[in-house]
Design a protein around this motif. Structure first.
Motif, PDB file in Angstrom:
ATOM      1  N   ARG A 193       7.931   5.063  -6.656  1.00  0.00           N
ATOM      2  CA  ARG A 193       8.041   6.520  -6.736  1.00  0.00           C
ATOM      3  C   ARG A 193       8.211   7.142  -5.349  1.00  0.00           C
ATOM      4  NH1 ARG A 193       4.689  10.342  -5.661  1.00  0.00           N
ATOM      5  NH2 ARG A 193       2.888   8.947  -5.524  1.00  0.00           N
ATOM      6  N   ILE A 194       7.410   6.685  -4.385  1.00  0.00           N
ATOM      7  CA  ILE A 194       7.482   7.220  -3.020  1.00  0.00           C
ATOM      8  C   ILE A 194       8.856   6.963  -2.404  1.00  0.00           C
ATOM      9  CG2 ILE A 194       6.602   6.921  -0.663  1.00  0.00           C
ATOM     10  CD1 ILE A 194       3.841   6.319  -2.021  1.00  0.00           C
ATOM     11  N   LEU A 195       9.362   5.752  -2.590  1.00  0.00           N
ATOM     12  CA  LEU A 195      10.639   5.391  -1.972  1.00  0.00           C
ATOM     13  C   LEU A 195      11.825   5.990  -2.727  1.00  0.00           C
ATOM     14  CD1 LEU A 195       9.757   1.742  -0.973  1.00  0.00           C
ATOM     15  CD2 LEU A 195      10.111   3.687   0.569  1.00  0.00           C
ATOM     16  N   GLU A 196      11.697   6.139  -4.029  1.00  0.00           N
ATOM     17  CA  GLU A 196      12.758   6.810  -4.785  1.00  0.00           C
ATOM     18  C   GLU A 196      12.904   8.259  -4.350  1.00  0.00           C
ATOM     19  OE1 GLU A 196      12.601   4.179  -8.925  1.00  0.00           O
ATOM     20  OE2 GLU A 196      11.492   6.067  -8.765  1.00  0.00           O
ATOM     21  N   GLN A 197      11.792   8.899  -4.005  1.00  0.00           N
ATOM     22  CA  GLN A 197      11.858  10.278  -3.513  1.00  0.00           C
ATOM     23  C   GLN A 197      12.577  10.360  -2.169  1.00  0.00           C
ATOM     24  OE1 GLN A 197       7.731  11.473  -3.574  1.00  0.00           O
ATOM     25  NE2 GLN A 197       7.804  12.115  -5.719  1.00  0.00           N
ATOM     26  N   ALA A 198      12.634   9.225  -1.457  1.00  0.00           N
ATOM     27  CA  ALA A 198      13.375   9.167  -0.192  1.00  0.00           C
ATOM     28  C   ALA A 198      14.813   8.709  -0.396  1.00  0.00           C
ATOM     29  CB  ALA A 198      12.666   8.222   0.779  1.00  0.00           C
ATOM     30  N   GLY A 199      15.219   8.538  -1.653  1.00  0.00           N
ATOM     31  CA  GLY A 199      16.613   8.210  -1.948  1.00  0.00           C
ATOM     32  C   GLY A 199      16.896   6.767  -2.288  1.00  0.00           C
ATOM     33  N   VAL A 200      15.877   5.915  -2.323  1.00  0.00           N
ATOM     34  CA  VAL A 200      16.081   4.496  -2.624  1.00  0.00           C
ATOM     35  C   VAL A 200      16.320   4.318  -4.121  1.00  0.00           C
ATOM     36  CG1 VAL A 200      15.080   2.177  -2.559  1.00  0.00           C
ATOM     37  CG2 VAL A 200      14.641   3.795  -0.688  1.00  0.00           C
ATOM     38  N   ARG A 201      17.322   3.508  -4.462  1.00  0.00           N
ATOM     39  CA  ARG A 201      17.580   3.166  -5.863  1.00  0.00           C
ATOM     40  C   ARG A 201      17.153   1.713  -6.091  1.00  0.00           C
ATOM     41  NH1 ARG A 201      23.596   5.570  -7.023  1.00  0.00           N
ATOM     42  NH2 ARG A 201      23.786   5.772  -4.765  1.00  0.00           N
ATOM     43  N   PHE A 202      16.120   1.542  -6.885  1.00  0.00           N
ATOM     44  CA  PHE A 202      15.635   0.192  -7.154  1.00  0.00           C
ATOM     45  C   PHE A 202      16.457  -0.447  -8.264  1.00  0.00           C
ATOM     46  CE2 PHE A 202      11.979   1.768  -4.841  1.00  0.00           C
ATOM     47  CZ  PHE A 202      11.662   0.659  -4.064  1.00  0.00           C
ATOM     48  N   LEU A 203      16.944  -1.644  -7.995  1.00  0.00           N
ATOM     49  CA  LEU A 203      17.752  -2.368  -8.965  1.00  0.00           C
ATOM     50  C   LEU A 203      16.845  -2.923 -10.067  1.00  0.00           C
ATOM     51  CD1 LEU A 203      20.123  -4.098  -6.414  1.00  0.00           C
ATOM     52  CD2 LEU A 203      20.534  -2.013  -7.730  1.00  0.00           C
ATOM     53  N   ASP A 204      16.017  -3.905  -9.746  1.00  0.00           N
ATOM     54  CA  ASP A 204      14.977  -4.399 -10.657  1.00  0.00           C
ATOM     55  C   ASP A 204      15.487  -4.543 -12.085  1.00  0.00           C
ATOM     56  OD1 ASP A 204      12.434  -5.333 -11.241  1.00  0.00           O
ATOM     57  OD2 ASP A 204      11.701  -3.356 -11.814  1.00  0.00           O
ATOM     58  N   GLY A 205      16.641  -5.169 -12.237  1.00  0.00           N
ATOM     59  CA  GLY A 205      17.223  -5.348 -13.560  1.00  0.00           C
ATOM     60  C   GLY A 205      18.072  -4.190 -14.024  1.00  0.00           C
ATOM     61  N   ASN A 206      18.124  -3.105 -13.241  1.00  0.00           N
ATOM     62  CA  ASN A 206      18.914  -1.920 -13.587  1.00  0.00           C
ATOM     63  C   ASN A 206      20.058  -1.769 -12.591  1.00  0.00           C
ATOM     64  OD1 ASN A 206      17.133  -1.002 -15.755  1.00  0.00           O
ATOM     65  ND2 ASN A 206      15.677  -0.551 -14.108  1.00  0.00           N
ATOM     66  N   PRO A 207      21.262  -2.173 -12.945  1.00  0.00           N
ATOM     67  CA  PRO A 207      22.368  -2.166 -11.986  1.00  0.00           C
ATOM     68  C   PRO A 207      22.838  -0.758 -11.658  1.00  0.00           C
ATOM     69  CG  PRO A 207      23.179  -2.700 -14.164  1.00  0.00           C
ATOM     70  CD  PRO A 207      21.678  -2.648 -14.277  1.00  0.00           C
ATOM     71  N   VAL A 208      23.472  -0.623 -10.492  1.00  0.00           N
ATOM     72  CA  VAL A 208      24.088   0.644 -10.117  1.00  0.00           C
ATOM     73  C   VAL A 208      25.496   0.365  -9.612  1.00  0.00           C
ATOM     74  CG1 VAL A 208      21.875   1.696  -9.512  1.00  0.00           C
ATOM     75  CG2 VAL A 208      23.237   0.598  -7.727  1.00  0.00           C
TER      76      VAL A 208
ATOM     77  N   LYS B  80       0.840  -1.197   0.000  1.00  0.00           N
ATOM     78  CA  LYS B  80       0.000   0.000   0.000  1.00  0.00           C
ATOM     79  C   LYS B  80       0.881   1.255   0.000  1.00  0.00           C
ATOM     80  CE  LYS B  80      -3.813  -2.154   2.564  1.00  0.00           C
ATOM     81  NZ  LYS B  80      -4.640  -2.089   3.796  1.00  0.00           N
ATOM     82  N   PRO B  81       0.464   2.290  -0.736  1.00  0.00           N
ATOM     83  CA  PRO B  81       1.255   3.531  -0.761  1.00  0.00           C
ATOM     84  C   PRO B  81       1.522   4.111   0.626  1.00  0.00           C
ATOM     85  CG  PRO B  81      -0.338   3.542  -2.530  1.00  0.00           C
ATOM     86  CD  PRO B  81      -0.641   2.326  -1.700  1.00  0.00           C
ATOM     87  N   ARG B  82       0.542   4.054   1.525  1.00  0.00           N
ATOM     88  CA  ARG B  82       0.748   4.605   2.859  1.00  0.00           C
ATOM     89  C   ARG B  82       1.864   3.852   3.586  1.00  0.00           C
ATOM     90  NH1 ARG B  82       2.147   8.307   5.982  1.00  0.00           N
ATOM     91  NH2 ARG B  82       1.781   7.871   8.189  1.00  0.00           N
ATOM     92  N   GLU B  83       1.972   2.549   3.366  1.00  0.00           N
ATOM     93  CA  GLU B  83       3.052   1.780   3.992  1.00  0.00           C
ATOM     94  C   GLU B  83       4.403   2.260   3.473  1.00  0.00           C
ATOM     95  OE1 GLU B  83       0.602  -2.417   4.672  1.00  0.00           O
ATOM     96  OE2 GLU B  83       1.735  -2.106   2.815  1.00  0.00           O
ATOM     97  N   ALA B  84       4.476   2.530   2.183  1.00  0.00           N
ATOM     98  CA  ALA B  84       5.719   3.045   1.608  1.00  0.00           C
ATOM     99  C   ALA B  84       6.054   4.425   2.177  1.00  0.00           C
ATOM    100  CB  ALA B  84       5.601   3.117   0.093  1.00  0.00           C
ATOM    101  N   GLU B  85       5.036   5.240   2.423  1.00  0.00           N
ATOM    102  CA  GLU B  85       5.272   6.569   3.004  1.00  0.00           C
ATOM    103  C   GLU B  85       5.853   6.465   4.407  1.00  0.00           C
ATOM    104  OE1 GLU B  85       1.433   8.304   2.723  1.00  0.00           O
ATOM    105  OE2 GLU B  85       1.607   8.801   0.583  1.00  0.00           O
ATOM    106  N   VAL B  86       5.351   5.503   5.199  1.00  0.00           N
ATOM    107  CA  VAL B  86       5.883   5.298   6.550  1.00  0.00           C
ATOM    108  C   VAL B  86       7.362   4.918   6.476  1.00  0.00           C
ATOM    109  CG1 VAL B  86       5.748   3.845   8.619  1.00  0.00           C
ATOM    110  CG2 VAL B  86       3.647   4.684   7.542  1.00  0.00           C
ATOM    111  N   LEU B  87       7.691   3.999   5.566  1.00  0.00           N
ATOM    112  CA  LEU B  87       9.086   3.589   5.410  1.00  0.00           C
ATOM    113  C   LEU B  87       9.939   4.743   4.911  1.00  0.00           C
ATOM    114  CD1 LEU B  87      11.349   1.507   5.329  1.00  0.00           C
ATOM    115  CD2 LEU B  87      10.469   0.720   3.115  1.00  0.00           C
ATOM    116  N   ALA B  88       9.420   5.504   3.964  1.00  0.00           N
ATOM    117  CA  ALA B  88      10.170   6.630   3.413  1.00  0.00           C
ATOM    118  C   ALA B  88      10.546   7.633   4.499  1.00  0.00           C
ATOM    119  CB  ALA B  88       9.358   7.311   2.311  1.00  0.00           C
ATOM    120  N   GLU B  89       9.648   7.844   5.452  1.00  0.00           N
ATOM    121  CA  GLU B  89       9.929   8.783   6.540  1.00  0.00           C
ATOM    122  C   GLU B  89      11.161   8.362   7.336  1.00  0.00           C
ATOM    123  OE1 GLU B  89       6.367   8.995   8.823  1.00  0.00           O
ATOM    124  OE2 GLU B  89       5.195   9.932   7.221  1.00  0.00           O
TER     125      GLU B  89
END
Length: 238
Positions: free
Chosen positions: A86-101, A49-58
């Motif tokens: 989108r919510i977690l990326e705004q908090a600085g998370v980089r999702f790999l999901d096939g896209n290496p960093v 749920k988006p709200r759960e992601a918002e809690v983690l992002a905080e």
């Protein structure tokens, strides 16, 4: 000249709920003091749920170190994957999901993964269309991981998954559910590359450490797993 060490803290299956209040703020502060990078191995939320992601992002916004992540099966439950990311990326998370960093000379590749079983008991794409579709999902995730690993040119590489790549780190779970906890197709892909370490979650009652057939260390970093020396998280010196 010796390569500089990069300390990576890894944890999975934190299952943040929408009514939680700063559930991981203290842990993330500890991680920032002890590690250079945080890797999140899926099931970041309870139901996606988006709200759960918002809690983690905080709790993540003030961590001050790079964060890489993959999603887990729980994060897909409500069908809001793009909004979660989108919510977690705004908090600085980089999702790999096939896209290496690449972070300070270390490559990070990752996918969610999928089930299908291990070694000579892996499910084959034979019979009903539903079985073939299940196997296709596992094969597709392995192919996406291979594509990500091929994009990296770093001498040191870490793989982040949600589903397990080997049976050794799911031992402790009921054997009847092994096929739903991971797939050796992921390990077969990993063993075609020079990978220093693999982390995954999903198997809450599995075992902490194992190795692929070629000897790559694999760590089950689900937060419920008992770690070495009473650790609350895994620190990998990459």
């Amino acid at each position: 000249m010796a390569e500089a060490r990069l300390k990576v803290a890894a944890i999975g299956d934190i299952h943040v709920g929408e009514t939680s209040t700063h559930p991981y703020r203290e842990l993330f502060q500890e991680i920032a003091d002890r590690a250079d990078v945080l890797a999140l191995a899926g099931d970041l939320t309870n139901h996606g749920k988006p709200r759960e992601a918002e809690v983690l992002a905080e709790d993540l916004r003030a961590i001050g170190i790079p964060v890489v992540a993959v999603l887990g099966n729980h994060d897909h439950e409500c069908g809001h994957v793009e909004e979660l990311q989108r919510i977690l990326e705004q908090a600085g998370v980089r999702f790999l999901d096939g896209n290496p960093v690449e972070i300070r000379g270390v490559g990070f590749a990752g996918v969610k993964g999928f089930g299908g079983g291990f070694e000579n008991r892996m499910l084959d794409a034979f019979g009903e269309p539903a079985i073939k579709q299940f196997v296709h999902e596992a094969v597709n995730e392995a192919m996406r991981l291979e594509s990500a690993l091929r994009q990296l040119e770093t001498e040191r590489t870490m793989v982040v998954l949600h589903y397990a790549p080997i049976a050794e780190t799911v031992r402790g779970e009921p054997t009847e559910i092994y096929p739903f906890l991971g797939s050796s197709r992921l390990a077969e892909t990993i063993d075609r590359f020079h990978v220093q370490a693999v982390v995954h979650g999903h198997a809450h009652h599995g075992s902490y450490a194992g190795k692929t057939l070629r000897g790559t260390p694999v760590y089950n970093v689900a937060q419920t797993i008992e770690r070495e020396a009473g650790q609350t998280l895994t620190i990998v010196n990459n």
